[in-house]
Design an enzyme around this catalytic site. Structure first.
Site, mmCIF file in Angstrom:
data_model
loop_
_atom_site.group_PDB
_atom_site.id
_atom_site.type_symbol
_atom_site.label_atom_id
_atom_site.label_comp_id
_atom_site.label_asym_id
_atom_site.label_seq_id
_atom_site.Cartn_x
_atom_site.Cartn_y
_atom_site.Cartn_z
ATOM 1 N N HIS A 17 0.832 -1.211 0.000
ATOM 2 C CA HIS A 17 0.000 0.000 0.000
ATOM 3 C C HIS A 17 0.866 1.260 0.000
ATOM 4 O O HIS A 17 0.647 2.176 -0.817
ATOM 5 C CB HIS A 17 -0.915 -0.006 1.228
ATOM 6 C CG HIS A 17 -1.863 1.143 1.281
ATOM 7 N ND1 HIS A 17 -3.124 1.094 0.721
ATOM 8 C CD2 HIS A 17 -1.747 2.391 1.821
ATOM 9 C CE1 HIS A 17 -3.737 2.249 0.907
ATOM 10 N NE2 HIS A 17 -2.925 3.050 1.578
ATOM 11 N N GLU A 18 1.838 1.300 0.893
ATOM 12 C CA GLU A 18 2.688 2.489 0.985
ATOM 13 C C GLU A 18 3.590 2.625 -0.238
ATOM 14 O O GLU A 18 3.882 3.746 -0.677
ATOM 15 C CB GLU A 18 3.525 2.441 2.273
ATOM 16 C CG GLU A 18 2.713 2.415 3.557
ATOM 17 C CD GLU A 18 1.734 3.578 3.675
ATOM 18 O OE1 GLU A 18 2.001 4.642 3.093
ATOM 19 O OE2 GLU A 18 0.698 3.415 4.349
ATOM 20 N N HIS A 21 1.772 4.578 -2.930
ATOM 21 C CA HIS A 21 1.881 6.035 -2.762
ATOM 22 C C HIS A 21 3.274 6.529 -3.178
ATOM 23 O O HIS A 21 3.408 7.529 -3.891
ATOM 24 C CB HIS A 21 1.642 6.428 -1.299
ATOM 25 C CG HIS A 21 0.250 6.172 -0.805
ATOM 26 N ND1 HIS A 21 -0.867 6.664 -1.436
ATOM 27 C CD2 HIS A 21 -0.213 5.488 0.282
ATOM 28 C CE1 HIS A 21 -1.953 6.301 -0.773
ATOM 29 N NE2 HIS A 21 -1.583 5.577 0.266
#
Length: 364
Positions: A17-18, A21
């Site tokens: 997820h990170e 980004h």
């Protein structure tokens, strides 16, 4: 080591997820000054040319930091490569990239599940009644159904060996409150015709039975060409199921709130899978990854969806909301989310049978 395996799965999903980004920002030339897996004290860190990479003590979380919010940053406030100075579309790509990364990763996990581990199938057709639950509904008990009975068909729909037949039967029952369902039931060598009328519950029809596959479950890998279609079908099914679950949480909060799982419960479920059914770890990880994506896209403060909502308002107004309003909303949302997380952790920790058993699982 089963608990460690479950924690590792969650840590990988958060990392994905990170990374979504991070990659979305760096690929657009946007400044990123911190990338951290976990929260709390720093266990390891590395200072790159622009970004500090860190691993922290508590792996069930993470964040990507931008110099926009760093008062000690040497980058001028009007730098065009600060996130806040980018067009709305660029910022929306960065904010939504974590959700997109989780969804893509979930699909890849499902491909691995069906292509290498295999699709679970029961050795015999039908759906087995594992137990009766008269405290939920006495319909099945009053109709004479018994544990060990095998439901072969419902309203002339025959059930095969796929594990999805369980969900198909549940849907028939849930969608038929107050309506007659004709069941064909196998009990040993007998074939019985049983009529049930599901009791109306807030979540749909119920007859008070626990279901299981009929016979031993075996996994059979599929060809690569078929894996893409089967993986896509499973992906769609889980996404729809997840949104339905959140929908029920909104429309029927009283009955579904108790089913909400926090990190302790998720790790406990993952540990049981790792210990008893390692072949399902891909599916478990895909399920959690999709849930993580759906949760983050909800338009709630402190989540990705909340930040996207601010961008939408900015696009409609032609200018962003005042910083004090945004910060107030985000801080309130963060406090509420932290409060919910702490509540779930405390509740689930007290529900564990004994702390000794939990610690022992670390070394199994």
């Amino acid at each position: 080591m089963s608990v460690l395996a479950a924690i590792a799965v969650l840590a990988v999903l958060i990392l994905v997820h990170e990374l979504g980004h991070f990659v979305a920002a760096r690929s657009q030339g946007i400044h990123v000054n911190r990338f951290s897996l976990g929260f709390g004290p720093v266990l390891w860190k590395y200072q790159g040319a622009e970004t500090e990479y860190a691993i922290r003590a508590f792996p069930l979380g993470g964040f990507v930091g931008f110099p926009d919010d760093d008062p000690d940053s040497d980058i001028p406030p009007n730098d065009p490569n600060l996130l806040r100075n980018r067009p709305i579309l660029d910022r929306a790509i960065v904010i939504s990239a974590g959700v997109i990364a989780n969804l893509i990763f979930a699909y890849m996990l499902l491909l691995a599940q069906v292509g290498f581990v295999g699709i679970g199938q029961a050795s015999q057709p039908g759906v087995s009644i594992q137990q009766l639950a008269p405290e939920v509904s006495a319909v099945a008990t009053n109709a004479g159904l018994k544990p060990g009975d095998v439901i072969l068909s419902a309203n002339q729909k025959e059930f095969g060996t796929s594990l999805q037949e369980i969900e198909a039967l549940r849907d028939i029952i849930k969608n038929s409150p107050g309506k007659s369902i004709q069941l064909t039931v196998a009990r040993g060598d007998e074939r019985l015709s049983v009529n049930v009328i599901p009791e109306a519950k807030p979540a749909g029809g119920s007859i008070g039975i626990g279901l299981a596959p009929n016979g031993k479950v075996e996994r059979r890998p599929v060809s690569l060409s078929k894996a893409f279609s089967v993986g896509a079908s499973e992906f769609q099914r889980i996404v729809v199921m997840t949104f339905k679950g959140f929908g029920q949480l909104v429309t029927n909060f009283g009955e579904t709130a108790s089913q909400v799982a926090g990190p302790i419960k998720i790790v406990e479920i993952g540990a049981n899978i790792a210990q008893n059914d390692t072949g399902s770890l891909f599916f478990f990880a895909a399920l959690i990854s999709i849930n993580l994506a759906v949760i983050n896209i909800l338009p709630l403060p402190a989540l990705d969806g909340g930040q996207l909502a601010f961008l939408l308002i900015e696009g409609l107004r032609g200018k962003p909301l005042p910083n004090r309003i945004q910060e107030g909303v985000m801080q309130t949302g963060l406090v509420l989310l932290l409060g919910l997380g702490i509540f779930l952790i405390v509740k689930e920790t007290t529900q564990l049978t004994t702390q000794l058993e939990w610690v022992q699982k670390l070394f199994q």
